[in-house]
Design an enzyme around this catalytic site. Sequence first.
Site, short mmCIF file in Angstrom:
data_model
loop_
_atom_site.label_atom_id
_atom_site.label_comp_id
_atom_site.label_asym_id
_atom_site.label_seq_id
_atom_site.Cartn_x
_atom_site.Cartn_y
_atom_site.Cartn_z
N HIS A 1 12.51 -2.86 1.83
CA HIS A 1 12.15 -1.69 2.19
C HIS A 1 13.04 -0.58 1.61
O HIS A 1 14.31 -0.58 1.66
CB HIS A 1 12.09 -1.55 3.77
CG HIS A 1 11.13 -2.60 4.20
ND1 HIS A 1 9.84 -2.33 4.23
CD2 HIS A 1 11.37 -3.76 5.12
CE1 HIS A 1 9.32 -3.59 4.87
NE2 HIS A 1 10.12 -4.46 5.20
N ASN B 1 7.55 -5.91 -1.05
CA ASN B 1 7.77 -4.82 0.01
C ASN B 1 6.13 -4.69 0.55
O ASN B 1 5.31 -4.08 -0.25
CB ASN B 1 8.08 -3.38 -0.67
CG ASN B 1 8.09 -2.37 0.31
OD1 ASN B 1 7.66 -2.51 1.18
ND2 ASN B 1 8.73 -1.26 -0.32
N GLU C 1 12.21 -9.66 1.44
CA GLU C 1 11.48 -8.65 2.01
C GLU C 1 12.35 -7.28 1.57
O GLU C 1 13.51 -7.34 1.86
CB GLU C 1 11.10 -8.94 3.33
CG GLU C 1 10.36 -7.73 4.00
CD GLU C 1 9.92 -7.83 5.32
OE1 GLU C 1 9.18 -8.80 5.79
OE2 GLU C 1 10.20 -6.84 6.12
N PRO D 1 0.73 -1.43 -0.07
CA PRO D 1 0.03 -0.08 0.02
C PRO D 1 0.79 1.35 0.07
O PRO D 1 1.81 1.42 0.46
CB PRO D 1 -0.64 -0.16 1.17
CG PRO D 1 -0.07 -1.12 1.95
CD PRO D 1 0.47 -2.18 1.35
N ASN D 2 0.30 2.32 -0.80
CA ASN D 2 0.93 3.54 -0.87
C ASN D 2 2.02 3.56 -1.75
O ASN D 2 2.59 4.74 -1.72
CB ASN D 2 1.11 4.37 0.62
CG ASN D 2 -0.20 4.20 1.28
OD1 ASN D 2 -0.95 4.88 0.89
ND2 ASN D 2 -0.29 3.72 2.54
N ALA E 1 3.07 -0.70 4.84
CA ALA E 1 2.43 -0.96 6.26
C ALA E 1 2.22 -2.24 6.90
O ALA E 1 2.38 -2.40 8.08
CB ALA E 1 1.65 0.20 6.50
N TYR F 1 11.26 8.81 1.23
CA TYR F 1 11.18 7.71 0.16
C TYR F 1 11.86 8.13 -1.32
O TYR F 1 11.99 7.22 -2.30
CB TYR F 1 9.84 7.25 -0.21
CG TYR F 1 9.15 6.56 1.06
CD1 TYR F 1 9.78 5.60 1.71
CD2 TYR F 1 8.07 7.22 1.68
CE1 TYR F 1 9.15 5.04 2.79
CE2 TYR F 1 7.68 6.78 2.79
CZ TYR F 1 8.05 5.75 3.40
OH TYR F 1 7.66 4.89 4.50
N ARG G 1 5.11 10.82 -2.40
CA ARG G 1 4.92 10.80 -1.10
C ARG G 1 6.14 10.86 -0.02
O ARG G 1 6.90 10.12 -0.32
CB ARG G 1 4.31 9.25 -0.98
CG ARG G 1 4.21 8.69 0.25
CD ARG G 1 4.18 7.24 0.13
NE ARG G 1 3.93 6.57 1.58
CZ ARG G 1 4.25 5.53 1.76
NH1 ARG G 1 4.87 4.51 1.02
NH2 ARG G 1 4.08 5.21 3.13
N ARG H 1 13.67 4.30 11.98
CA ARG H 1 12.59 5.00 11.79
C ARG H 1 11.62 4.96 13.57
O ARG H 1 12.09 4.64 14.35
CB ARG H 1 11.64 4.91 10.72
CG ARG H 1 12.34 5.13 9.60
CD ARG H 1 11.75 4.79 8.25
NE ARG H 1 10.71 5.91 8.23
CZ ARG H 1 9.61 5.68 7.44
NH1 ARG H 1 9.49 4.75 6.46
NH2 ARG H 1 8.61 6.33 7.53
C1 DQA Z 1 8.20 1.03 3.61
C2 DQA Z 1 8.37 1.14 5.08
C3 DQA Z 1 6.93 0.86 5.98
O1 DQA Z 1 7.36 1.27 7.26
C4 DQA Z 1 6.06 1.84 5.29
O2 DQA Z 1 4.70 1.89 5.82
C5 DQA Z 1 6.03 2.14 3.80
C6 DQA Z 1 7.23 2.03 3.13
C7 DQA Z 1 9.65 1.11 2.79
O3 DQA Z 1 9.71 0.71 1.81
O4 DQA Z 1 10.58 1.92 3.43
O5 DQA Z 1 4.77 2.37 3.21
O6 DQA Z 1 7.80 -0.53 3.50
#
Ligand code: DQA
Length: 145
Positions: free
Chosen positions: A99, A73, A97, A9-10, A76, A22, A17, A106
Amino acid sequence: MRVLVIHGPNLNLLGEREVAIYGPVTLDQINDSMKSRALELGIDLECRQSNHEGEIIEQIQGARQGCDCLIINPAAFTHYSIAIRDALAALEIPIIEVHLSNIYSREPFRHKSVTAGVATGQISGFGPSSYALALEAAAMMPGRK
Ligand code: DQA
């Protein structure tokens, strides 16, 4: 070798964003650059993004057929989705996985990944290069567990 990439998501909003965290690179740019490298590596790469937990679970279940490695990825969902963890646990292929940010530097609620324990490994904190590194790792994977 067939590799599936799932962006949670997102991540469709990358580039606009929270750019300070990011970065300015968009999801399309990340996918395009992975696809170019995949061609060089002889990998058949498919990239998907979803903002919905159930859809991500169905995509993970879909990887049970014909997929040799999953790069995910969970965004959240990383921090609380036991349902995504369970779907990953049922998968008998290597799981990487990813990120963009270093989740351990963080907010405290991001320090826990409920999914990392069922992944083969985790790459966190290298921005878009986290995905590039994951693809290199996928190319080195022996295949099914
Ligand atoms: C994320 C880190 C997560 O905590 C966050 O909710 C994201 C992006 C990252 O790629 O750094 O949406 O997965």
